[in-house]
Design a protein around this motif. Structure first.
Motif, PDB file in Angstrom:
ATOM      1  N   UNK A 318       0.864  -1.297  -0.084  1.00  0.00           N
ATOM      2  CA  UNK A 318       0.091  -0.028  -0.047  1.00  0.00           C
ATOM      3  C   UNK A 318       0.763   1.118  -0.038  1.00  0.00           C
ATOM      4  N   UNK A 319       1.931   1.232   0.878  1.00  0.00           N
ATOM      5  CA  UNK A 319       2.889   2.287   0.904  1.00  0.00           C
ATOM      6  C   UNK A 319       3.558   2.590  -0.402  1.00  0.00           C
ATOM      7  N   UNK A 320       3.988   1.290  -1.234  1.00  0.00           N
ATOM      8  CA  UNK A 320       4.681   1.517  -2.319  1.00  0.00           C
ATOM      9  C   UNK A 320       3.844   1.868  -3.329  1.00  0.00           C
ATOM     10  N   UNK A 321       2.518   1.571  -3.323  1.00  0.00           N
ATOM     11  CA  UNK A 321       1.296   2.286  -4.315  1.00  0.00           C
ATOM     12  C   UNK A 321       1.366   3.441  -4.195  1.00  0.00           C
ATOM     13  N   UNK A 322       1.132   3.854  -2.882  1.00  0.00           N
ATOM     14  CA  UNK A 322       0.996   5.182  -2.599  1.00  0.00           C
ATOM     15  C   UNK A 322       2.040   6.159  -3.279  1.00  0.00           C
ATOM     16  N   UNK A 323       3.442   5.867  -2.809  1.00  0.00           N
ATOM     17  CA  UNK A 323       4.707   6.419  -3.481  1.00  0.00           C
ATOM     18  C   UNK A 323       4.417   6.430  -5.185  1.00  0.00           C
ATOM     19  N   UNK A 324       4.299   5.195  -5.726  1.00  0.00           N
ATOM     20  CA  UNK A 324       4.367   5.189  -7.034  1.00  0.00           C
ATOM     21  C   UNK A 324       3.380   5.958  -7.641  1.00  0.00           C
ATOM     22  N   UNK A 325       2.471   6.220  -7.395  1.00  0.00           N
ATOM     23  CA  UNK A 325       1.189   6.791  -7.887  1.00  0.00           C
ATOM     24  C   UNK A 325       1.301   8.421  -7.596  1.00  0.00           C
ATOM     25  N   UNK A 326       2.029   8.643  -6.506  1.00  0.00           N
ATOM     26  CA  UNK A 326       2.021   9.909  -5.889  1.00  0.00           C
ATOM     27  C   UNK A 326       1.306  11.106  -6.642  1.00  0.00           C
ATOM     28  N   UNK A 338      -4.532   6.273   2.273  1.00  0.00           N
ATOM     29  CA  UNK A 338      -4.292   6.752   3.931  1.00  0.00           C
ATOM     30  C   UNK A 338      -5.028   5.796   4.893  1.00  0.00           C
ATOM     31  N   UNK A 339      -6.450   5.824   4.688  1.00  0.00           N
ATOM     32  CA  UNK A 339      -7.163   4.904   5.667  1.00  0.00           C
ATOM     33  C   UNK A 339      -6.964   3.512   5.732  1.00  0.00           C
ATOM     34  N   UNK A 340      -6.729   2.981   4.307  1.00  0.00           N
ATOM     35  CA  UNK A 340      -6.261   1.510   4.218  1.00  0.00           C
ATOM     36  C   UNK A 340      -4.945   1.318   5.004  1.00  0.00           C
ATOM     37  N   UNK A 341      -3.983   2.272   4.720  1.00  0.00           N
ATOM     38  CA  UNK A 341      -2.714   1.930   5.415  1.00  0.00           C
ATOM     39  C   UNK A 341      -3.071   2.212   7.026  1.00  0.00           C
ATOM     40  N   UNK A 342      -3.703   3.089   7.560  1.00  0.00           N
ATOM     41  CA  UNK A 342      -3.916   3.340   8.916  1.00  0.00           C
ATOM     42  C   UNK A 342      -4.727   2.171   9.614  1.00  0.00           C
ATOM     43  N   UNK A 343      -5.622   1.473   8.902  1.00  0.00           N
ATOM     44  CA  UNK A 343      -6.319   0.325   9.258  1.00  0.00           C
ATOM     45  C   UNK A 343      -5.324  -0.943   9.597  1.00  0.00           C
ATOM     46  N   UNK A 344      -4.598  -0.801   8.359  1.00  0.00           N
ATOM     47  CA  UNK A 344      -3.683  -2.254   8.389  1.00  0.00           C
ATOM     48  C   UNK A 344      -2.695  -2.059   9.504  1.00  0.00           C
ATOM     49  N   UNK A 345      -2.101  -0.676   9.961  1.00  0.00           N
ATOM     50  CA  UNK A 345      -1.433  -0.470  10.884  1.00  0.00           C
ATOM     51  C   UNK A 345      -2.084  -0.849  12.360  1.00  0.00           C
TER      52      UNK A 345
END
Ligand code: ADP
Length: 516
Positions: A318-326, A338-345
């Motif tokens: 998810x973090x990679x995707x966020x960076x790649x598609x920035x 951001x919500x997906x990363x927060x929920x996963x954390x």
């Protein structure tokens, strides 16, 4: 052995009393039974005669107690003979009239009374006596109330045996008889009895020997045994009770008393059986509970452990995707990521905490002397971030060295102090940790000036996943459940005192000596 010869060989008052009580026992027992049975009670004259016989027997019994009381050094036989002369003669007259006027169906019992009266008469006259050995077998009585127990009556005297069996059967018991100890043991091996009435003095195996055999047999030891004897020597009573007898009767006995005490013994035994059954069930349940708890812990550990790694992968991608598609992401898509990363954390944190929780239950503890000051130092290092962020003041008094597990203790302190900071109020967080010795344990308190807890939630906050201030503070609701598990595992307990708005004090006790 007949009464006369028993007297001649009696070496003490106990033996003599025993010898004379047997015929009295028969007279009282049979007259009591006949008075209750229809055959006699319908005739006024017969009732009067039987009542008179019973009264005479009571008078003789009282004389026997006086003349042969344990206070006398030698049996006062002549005085006793003189005392009981008249009542014995009256009994002879009464029984003779009764036999003449009664119907055939009660004659067997009247002859038994007559034989016993004859024995007393021989004793009074000093004649040679003949032994009493009635041979009629015990027959089931016509009047049978509800069967409340299966009893075994053991006595070498057939008349005693028959009389007791009949009396008991009239009370609704189902009765078996045995003429000696060997027969009794064999019947006990083949049948289940609720109670054994056991004569103390018997040829061959004595009552005490039979009692010992019953009490040393795993299958029989819970069957209550009531000893019966014409001897009231305290020593004999005491020995029987010491060897495991539930009760002791002296012949002759009142049928009402016999019934009441047998009922009491049976009831006691029933309650004991129930208690044994309940404790067996409790043991079984606690074994089951332990096993299923262990299984659950193993499952929680395996599940949370295996979930960690795929979840880490999800977060990374998810973090990679966020960076790649920035640059290509619009505002809404960025928010969603951001919500997906927060929920996963959060899920990762949950799993991590669950793992810790299950480990407290499953991992072997490493018990050793642990300095709680050192535990505090390590805890504060772990909490450096939140302490700085909140500008918290943490003070701890001198803390003791206790026998515990370092990892568990760090978890405990870290959760409590971490919460004290997390659930702060508007004020600057001020936290104090203290410990006092009380009897055989240390009493620790972690106190804060935070938002506090409503007393109605004091117990619930220790439940796993329960969150009181969940909406505005991050968390998983597992921290206090871990604290409770740690404290319990170390042999202590934990509780909270608090007031909303003024702060909380988390108390826990830990034993100063390790549990063995
Ligand atoms: P978490 O902090 O992850 O929610 P905990 O099991 O540690 O889970 O705590 C359970 C709940 O107890 C918390 O959600 C919070 O509402 C309450 N609580 C715990 N510690 C404190 C404290 N020091 N002050 C006020 N409330 C607390």
């Amino acid at each position: 052995m007949d009464v006369r010869s028993e007297i001649s060989v009696a070496t003490n008052l106990g033996d003599l009393r025993h010898a004379l009580r047997t015929p009295l026992n028969h007279i009282l027992g049979y007259s009591e039974m006949l008075l209750e049975e229809e055959g006699i009670s319908s005739s006024e004259e017969a009732t009067r005669l039987l009542t008179a016989i019973r009264a005479d027997a009571q008078v003789i019994l009282s004389s026997l107690e006086v003349r042969l009381s344990p206070g006398h050094n030698t049996p006062d036989v002549d005085r006793l003979r003189a005392d009981i002369h008249t009542p014995v003669l009256q009994m002879v007259a009464s029984i003779a009239s009764l036999i003449q006027s009664s119907k055939v169906n009660v004659l067997t019992d009247l002859f038994r009374i007559s034989t016993a009266v004859g024995e007393l008469l021989s004793f009074v006259q000093g004649d040679n006596l003949s032994p009493v050995r009635p041979t009629a077998a015990f027959k089931s009585p016509a009047r049978r109330v509800t069967v409340s127990g299966h009893l075994l009556v053991v006595d070498d005297n057939e008349a005693n045996l028959e009389m007791m069996a009949r009396q008991l059967a009239r009370e609704g018991f189902s009765v078996e008889t045995a003429i000696d100890g060997k027969t009794a043991l064999s019947k006990l091996d083949h049948d289940h009895f609720n109670l054994v009435l056991l004569d103390v003095v018997m040829p061959g195996l004595s009552g005490l020997e039979v009692l010992d055999k019953i009490k040393s047999n795993d299958n029989l030891r819970n069957v209550p045994v009531v000893m019966v004897s014409a001897s009231d020597e305290l020593e004999s009573v005491g020995t029987c009770i010491e060897h495991g007898a539930e009760d002791y009767f002296t012949k002759p006995f009142q049928p009402a008393l016999l019934r009441a005490r047998i009922f009491a013994t049976l009831e006691r035994s029933r309650l004991q059986d129930q208690e044994r059954q309940r404790s067996r069930e409790m043991e079984q349940i606690s074994r089951e509970l332990k096993r299923s708890n262990e299984e659950l812990n193993r499952f929680a550990y395996a599940a949370s452990h295996d979930l960690q790694s795929p979840l880490r992968t999800v977060v990374s991608y998810l973090q990679l995707l966020a960076r790649k598609l920035d640059k290509d992401l619009d505002e809404q898509a960025r928010e969603m990521l951001d919500l997906a990363v927060g929920a996963s954390r959060h899920m990762s944190e949950l799993i991590q905490n669950l793992l810790s929780y299950s480990q407290v239950g499953t991992q072997a503890q490493k018990l050793e002397p642990i300095s709680c000051d050192a535990v505090m130092e390590e805890t504060l290092r772990h909490l450096e971030g939140p302490i700085c962020d909140n500008d918290a003041i943490v003070r701890s008094g001198p803390l003791p060295t206790i026998i515990g597990d370092r990892v568990l203790l760090v978890q405990l302190f870290q959760n409590l102090i971490g919460n004290a900071i997390k659930y702060r109020s508007e004020e600057r967080p001020a936290i104090s940790i203290s410990a006092d010795q009380e009897d055989d344990c240390w009493h620790f308190v972690v106190r804060d000036n935070g938002m506090g807890i409503d007393p109605k939630y004091f117990d619930r906050v220790f439940d796993i996943f329960y969150r009181l201030h969940g909406a505005d503070r991050p968390g998983t609701g597992i921290g206090l459940a871990i604290c409770q598990r740690v404290v319990n595992r170390l042999g202590g307990r934990i509780w909270v005192e608090s007031q909303v708005g003024t702060g909380s004090a988390f108390h826990f006790s830990l034993p100063s000596e390790p549990a063995h």
